[in-house]
Design a protein around this motif. Structure first.
Motif, mmCIF file in Angstrom:
data_model
loop_
_atom_site.group_PDB
_atom_site.id
_atom_site.type_symbol
_atom_site.label_atom_id
_atom_site.label_comp_id
_atom_site.label_asym_id
_atom_site.label_seq_id
_atom_site.Cartn_x
_atom_site.Cartn_y
_atom_site.Cartn_z
ATOM 1 N N LYS A 164 -6.202 3.226 3.232
ATOM 2 C CA LYS A 164 -5.042 2.010 3.500
ATOM 3 C C LYS A 164 -5.006 0.905 2.347
ATOM 4 C CE LYS A 164 -6.165 1.918 8.515
ATOM 5 N NZ LYS A 164 -7.196 1.983 9.195
ATOM 6 N N ILE A 165 -3.774 0.754 2.340
ATOM 7 C CA ILE A 165 -3.345 -0.156 1.314
ATOM 8 C C ILE A 165 -2.341 -1.036 1.920
ATOM 9 C CG2 ILE A 165 -1.969 -0.275 -0.821
ATOM 10 C CD1 ILE A 165 -2.175 2.410 -1.386
ATOM 11 N N THR A 166 -2.418 -2.501 1.730
ATOM 12 C CA THR A 166 -1.736 -3.541 2.373
ATOM 13 C C THR A 166 -0.796 -4.063 1.514
ATOM 14 O OG1 THR A 166 -3.759 -3.914 3.790
ATOM 15 C CG2 THR A 166 -2.025 -5.928 3.311
ATOM 16 N N PHE A 167 0.485 -4.265 1.785
ATOM 17 C CA PHE A 167 1.348 -4.846 0.969
ATOM 18 C C PHE A 167 1.985 -6.208 1.357
ATOM 19 C CE2 PHE A 167 1.659 -0.367 0.185
ATOM 20 C CZ PHE A 167 1.801 -0.070 -1.261
ATOM 21 N N GLN A 168 1.655 -7.227 0.753
ATOM 22 C CA GLN A 168 1.908 -8.512 1.369
ATOM 23 C C GLN A 168 3.355 -9.032 0.652
ATOM 24 O OE1 GLN A 168 -1.439 -10.973 0.300
ATOM 25 N NE2 GLN A 168 -2.500 -10.591 2.045
ATOM 26 N N ASP A 169 4.131 -9.251 1.744
ATOM 27 C CA ASP A 169 5.548 -9.850 1.349
ATOM 28 C C ASP A 169 5.922 -11.324 1.798
ATOM 29 O OD1 ASP A 169 8.144 -9.082 0.209
ATOM 30 O OD2 ASP A 169 8.722 -9.402 2.397
ATOM 31 N N ALA A 170 6.215 -12.055 1.083
ATOM 32 C CA ALA A 170 6.527 -13.548 1.378
ATOM 33 C C ALA A 170 7.464 -13.461 2.375
ATOM 34 C CB ALA A 170 7.042 -14.182 0.269
ATOM 35 N N GLN A 223 -11.852 5.015 -3.919
ATOM 36 C CA GLN A 223 -12.276 3.589 -4.048
ATOM 37 C C GLN A 223 -11.580 2.665 -3.786
ATOM 38 O OE1 GLN A 223 -12.979 6.371 -6.176
ATOM 39 N NE2 GLN A 223 -14.734 6.445 -5.544
ATOM 40 N N LEU A 224 -10.072 2.904 -3.746
ATOM 41 C CA LEU A 224 -8.970 1.840 -3.751
ATOM 42 C C LEU A 224 -8.948 1.858 -2.007
ATOM 43 C CD1 LEU A 224 -6.590 2.114 -6.663
ATOM 44 C CD2 LEU A 224 -8.693 0.895 -6.298
ATOM 45 N N ASP A 225 -9.554 2.253 -1.079
ATOM 46 C CA ASP A 225 -9.339 2.019 0.241
ATOM 47 C C ASP A 225 -9.405 0.397 0.521
ATOM 48 O OD1 ASP A 225 -9.041 2.480 2.825
ATOM 49 O OD2 ASP A 225 -11.173 2.972 3.338
ATOM 50 N N GLY A 226 -8.578 -0.035 1.089
ATOM 51 C CA GLY A 226 -8.389 -1.450 1.299
ATOM 52 C C GLY A 226 -7.775 -2.380 0.252
ATOM 53 N N LEU A 227 -7.258 -1.912 -0.572
ATOM 54 C CA LEU A 227 -6.354 -2.460 -1.641
ATOM 55 C C LEU A 227 -5.333 -3.364 -1.031
ATOM 56 C CD1 LEU A 227 -5.824 -2.717 -4.773
ATOM 57 C CD2 LEU A 227 -4.238 -0.854 -4.377
ATOM 58 N N VAL A 228 -5.258 -4.626 -1.781
ATOM 59 C CA VAL A 228 -4.311 -5.550 -1.292
ATOM 60 C C VAL A 228 -3.358 -5.891 -2.727
ATOM 61 C CG1 VAL A 228 -3.879 -7.653 -0.312
ATOM 62 C CG2 VAL A 228 -5.981 -6.355 0.619
ATOM 63 N N VAL A 229 -2.186 -5.986 -2.311
ATOM 64 C CA VAL A 229 -1.226 -6.337 -3.182
ATOM 65 C C VAL A 229 0.112 -6.980 -2.840
ATOM 66 C CG1 VAL A 229 -1.756 -4.378 -4.747
ATOM 67 C CG2 VAL A 229 0.196 -4.246 -3.364
ATOM 68 N N ARG A 230 0.428 -8.099 -3.346
ATOM 69 C CA ARG A 230 1.672 -8.925 -2.989
ATOM 70 C C ARG A 230 2.993 -8.395 -3.814
ATOM 71 N NH1 ARG A 230 2.972 -13.811 -4.878
ATOM 72 N NH2 ARG A 230 0.836 -13.753 -6.382
ATOM 73 N N THR A 231 4.062 -8.185 -3.213
ATOM 74 C CA THR A 231 5.140 -7.769 -3.929
ATOM 75 C C THR A 231 6.207 -8.908 -4.315
ATOM 76 O OG1 THR A 231 6.222 -7.657 -1.743
ATOM 77 C CG2 THR A 231 5.635 -5.402 -2.713
ATOM 78 N N PRO A 232 6.667 -8.968 -5.416
ATOM 79 C CA PRO A 232 7.445 -10.193 -5.866
ATOM 80 C C PRO A 232 8.427 -10.482 -4.888
ATOM 81 C CG PRO A 232 7.109 -8.693 -7.464
ATOM 82 C CD PRO A 232 6.838 -8.060 -6.402
ATOM 83 N N HIS A 233 9.222 -11.676 -4.913
ATOM 84 C CA HIS A 233 10.008 -12.169 -4.012
ATOM 85 C C HIS A 233 11.346 -11.354 -4.371
ATOM 86 C CE1 HIS A 233 7.799 -15.602 -2.651
ATOM 87 N NE2 HIS A 233 7.595 -15.687 -3.853
ATOM 88 N N ALA A 234 11.818 -11.205 -5.447
ATOM 89 C CA ALA A 234 12.974 -10.433 -5.662
ATOM 90 C C ALA A 234 12.670 -9.387 -6.616
ATOM 91 C CB ALA A 234 14.152 -11.475 -6.154
ATOM 92 N N GLN A 235 13.303 -8.398 -6.672
ATOM 93 C CA GLN A 235 12.956 -7.199 -7.889
ATOM 94 C C GLN A 235 14.092 -6.252 -7.603
ATOM 95 O OE1 GLN A 235 9.081 -6.067 -9.308
ATOM 96 N NE2 GLN A 235 8.977 -4.812 -7.299
#
Ligand code: FES
Length: 105
Positions: free
Chosen positions: A2-8, A92-104
């Motif tokens: 699972k990977i979580t992408f956080q977006d504002a 090993q990256l199961d549970g990784l959390v990343v945040r995407t930039p506001h504008a791209q």
């Protein structure tokens, strides 16, 4: 894994993917907002930029020089910025959390 992408703008989204390919591919396959990946993983467009969660940054392999150079000159880059097309998925990256930039892109 699972990977979580956080977006504002749209909140967090967790996707489930096989542990192969890259974080960028996982995002594109799942239509995650904020990952454009114009160059298709060639490490040249930087539209796959993400901010890796602080708890995860030390668990990732260090960036190659090409990636480091691109990120250095990127608008809005921070200390945990990475190009998601250069982040290979492993169990090993199961549970990784990343945040995407506001504008791209
Ligand atoms: Fe272009 Fe990552 S997809 S640099």
């Amino acid at each position: 894994i699972k990977i979580t992408f956080q977006d504002a703008a749209s909140g967090a989204r967790t996707v489930e993917v096989e542990p192969n390919g890259t974080v960028m591919e996982a995002a594109v396959l799942n239509n995650v907002a904020g990952i454009v990946a114009e160059c298709g993983g060639g490490c040249s467009c930087a539209t796959c930029h993400v901010h890796v969660d602080e708890q995860w940054i030390d668990r990732l392999p260090a960036p190659a020089p090409e990636e480091g150079d691109l990120v250095e000159f990127l608008d809005g880059a921070g200390p945990t910025s990475r190009l998601s097309c250069q982040l290979e998925l492993t169990p090993q990256l199961d549970g990784l959390v990343v945040r995407t930039p506001h504008a791209q892109g």
